[in-house]
Scaffold this motif. Structure first.
Motif, PDB file in Angstrom:
ATOM      1  N   GLU A 100      28.408  31.621  75.770  1.00 45.32           N
ATOM      2  CA  GLU A 100      30.068  31.719  75.766  1.00 45.32           C
ATOM      3  C   GLU A 100      30.359  29.996  75.345  1.00 45.32           C
ATOM      4  O   GLU A 100      30.026  29.327  75.922  1.00 45.32           O
ATOM      5  N   GLU A 101      31.246  30.123  74.896  1.00 48.42           N
ATOM      6  CA  GLU A 101      31.865  28.825  74.139  1.00 48.42           C
ATOM      7  C   GLU A 101      32.988  28.467  74.626  1.00 48.42           C
ATOM      8  O   GLU A 101      34.210  29.405  74.747  1.00 48.42           O
ATOM      9  N   GLU A 102      33.276  27.542  75.573  1.00 49.02           N
ATOM     10  CA  GLU A 102      34.511  27.141  76.413  1.00 49.02           C
ATOM     11  C   GLU A 102      34.420  25.677  76.517  1.00 49.02           C
ATOM     12  O   GLU A 102      33.666  24.998  76.467  1.00 49.02           O
ATOM     13  N   LEU A 103      35.674  25.276  76.904  1.00 50.22           N
ATOM     14  CA  LEU A 103      36.102  24.097  77.390  1.00 50.22           C
ATOM     15  C   LEU A 103      36.234  24.077  78.837  1.00 50.22           C
ATOM     16  O   LEU A 103      37.186  24.399  79.279  1.00 50.22           O
TER      17      LEU A 103
ATOM     18  N   VAL B 280      31.804  18.260  65.122  1.00 47.91           N
ATOM     19  CA  VAL B 280      33.063  18.000  64.235  1.00 47.91           C
ATOM     20  C   VAL B 280      33.978  17.197  64.852  1.00 47.91           C
ATOM     21  O   VAL B 280      34.416  17.237  66.262  1.00 47.91           O
ATOM     22  N   HIS B 281      34.480  16.197  63.933  1.00 47.05           N
ATOM     23  CA  HIS B 281      35.645  15.446  64.601  1.00 47.05           C
ATOM     24  C   HIS B 281      36.841  16.276  65.149  1.00 47.05           C
ATOM     25  O   HIS B 281      37.383  17.049  64.296  1.00 47.05           O
ATOM     26  N   ALA B 282      37.405  16.162  66.214  1.00 50.74           N
ATOM     27  CA  ALA B 282      38.520  16.922  66.659  1.00 50.74           C
ATOM     28  C   ALA B 282      39.617  16.097  66.478  1.00 50.74           C
ATOM     29  O   ALA B 282      39.691  14.807  66.552  1.00 50.74           O
TER      30      ALA B 282
ATOM     31  N   LYS C  40      31.324  23.546  75.816  1.00 53.20           N
ATOM     32  CA  LYS C  40      30.440  24.287  74.915  1.00 53.20           C
ATOM     33  C   LYS C  40      31.547  24.356  73.475  1.00 53.20           C
ATOM     34  O   LYS C  40      31.995  25.545  73.626  1.00 53.20           O
ATOM     35  N   LEU C  41      30.971  23.989  72.603  1.00 56.48           N
ATOM     36  CA  LEU C  41      31.828  23.982  71.382  1.00 56.48           C
ATOM     37  C   LEU C  41      31.137  24.925  70.402  1.00 56.48           C
ATOM     38  O   LEU C  41      31.571  25.217  69.337  1.00 56.48           O
ATOM     39  N   GLY C  42      29.898  25.494  70.545  1.00 57.00           N
ATOM     40  CA  GLY C  42      29.071  26.247  69.375  1.00 57.00           C
ATOM     41  C   GLY C  42      29.012  25.302  68.343  1.00 57.00           C
ATOM     42  O   GLY C  42      28.630  24.224  68.382  1.00 57.00           O
ATOM     43  N   ASP C  43      29.536  25.989  67.095  1.00 55.68           N
ATOM     44  CA  ASP C  43      29.105  25.175  65.833  1.00 55.68           C
ATOM     45  C   ASP C  43      30.096  24.017  65.539  1.00 55.68           C
ATOM     46  O   ASP C  43      30.168  23.593  64.561  1.00 55.68           O
ATOM     47  N   PHE C  44      30.973  23.847  66.417  1.00 60.70           N
ATOM     48  CA  PHE C  44      31.995  22.753  66.319  1.00 60.70           C
ATOM     49  C   PHE C  44      31.547  21.501  67.135  1.00 60.70           C
ATOM     50  O   PHE C  44      32.279  20.536  67.290  1.00 60.70           O
TER      51      PHE C  44
END
Lengths: 171, 172
Positions: free
Chosen positions: B34-37, B49-51, B42-46
């Motif tokens: 589960e991808e969640e903030l 990556v620069h936010a 948990k950002l998965g494949d991000f």
């Protein structure tokens, strides 16, 4: 939230475009096809103008040439549990809809604090606590994403404002 | 000749052994996390990556569009002086960023990123969220961005937020 992500795209080019302006054709193809598209997880908002094009390869049997393009793009990806701002687009008895960029979120009446009630007699209809919190069309509001659903070229979300520090923004 | 063949001892054929094909079922898809903030993003494949905050994204996109506008019409890959392909999604995002970018002045944005840079304990996502949400109090920031809870004391956070609100151009 916005991210600066490196992406890759394979572009097939018709033989009639082969010539000195081929790079420009590939660029145009990239901008028209990819900008604004949604993969189900994220939306590509803007492609930066510097990108790498691989050597082309002619596909046997068709004459099309295939190029792999590496580029950087600003993408927007919503997450479950993320707090974001949006604009209320419509207010109904069952809740209200919020637009956050291209994401449409719905806040149902179970997700609205109980002291804020629907007032159908006001024009335009609004959700209000008869104090300084008024939610009507055009209100800027802060919500938290509870669930996300992706459809073919669009994303939908369920939002909540039943937590601390969420609700209409003072402006 | 044939007689000889008859007498020859028969080579014992080994009984056929059933061997299952190497792969009897489709490979299972990798376990979906589960991808969640949340408290632990948990950002998965991000993940790496620069936010960007809304203001930063607004600044970058404005710059890209200005750059495209500057090119002469013949060189513009979209033709004419169009800066994007007019899709509904892009227009919605431009409007969204125009409304919610809190730091529109370039020098304020630079000062903001310098301020946030001085806090190496914050991840790129947390910096982007702080920049987008413009919280007033440390408690508000910790409620809206749960992963901040153990990163900084309320006093440190309050100092950072006060610093940030000074740079904000008042919108509304």
């Amino acid at each position: 939230m916005f991210f600066l992500k490196e992406l890759e795209k394979t572009i097939q080019l018709h033989p009639s475009y082969f010539g000195p302006l081929i790079r420009q054709h590939i660029h145009r193809e990239l901008l028209t096809k990819e900008e604004g598209s949604s993969t189900g997880k994220f939306t590509i908002v803007c492609i930066l103008d510097s990108f790498d094009i691989s050597d082309g390869q002619v596909i046997p049997g068709s004459g099309f040439a295939e190029y792999t393009v590496h580029y950087k793009a600003i993408v927007w990806r919503p997450y479950k549990g993320e707090v974001m701002d949006g604009v209320v687009t419509s207010v109904i008895r069952a809740g209200f809809f919020v637009d956050c960029g291209s994401l449409q979120a719905f806040v149902g009446n179970a997700m609205i604090p109980s002291e804020i009630r629907f007032d159908a007699n006001a024009t335009p209809p609004q959700w209000t606590d008869n104090g300084d919190q008024v939610i009507e069309k055009g209100t800027n509001i802060r919500i938290k994403i509870k669930g996300l659903r992706a459809e073919l070229d669009r994303m939908y979300a369920i939002g909540t404002m039943k937590e601390d520090y969420l609700g209409p923004l003072q402006s | 000749m044939e007689e000889e063949m008859k007498d020859a001892p028969r080579v014992q054929q080994p009984a056929p052994v059933f061997r299952a094909p190497k792969q009897i079922s489709r490979p299972k898809p990798p376990a979906q996390q589960e991808e969640e903030l949340g408290a632990e993003p948990k950002l998965g494949d991000f993940e790496d990556v620069h936010a960007l905050s809304v203001s930063e994204a607004h600044a970058v996109i404005t710059a890209v569009h200005a750059q495209r506008k500057k090119k002469d019409a013949g060189m513009n890959p979209l033709g004419g002086d169009r800066v994007h392909n007019d899709s509904q999604q892009i227009n919605q995002f431009l409007e969204y960023m125009e409304t919610f970018a809190r730091y529109k002045e370039a020098h304020n944005l630079h000062a903001l990123s310098a301020t946030l840079e001085s806090h190496p304990e914050l991840t790129s996502v947390e910096k982007a969220m702080l920049g987008s949400l413009a919280c007033d109090s440390a408690d508000e920031a910790k409620t809206l961005i749960p992963s901040l809870a153990n990163k900084a004391t309320d006093e440190e956070l309050q100092e950072l937020l006060d610093e940030m609100s000074k740079l904000q151009d008042r919108y509304g």
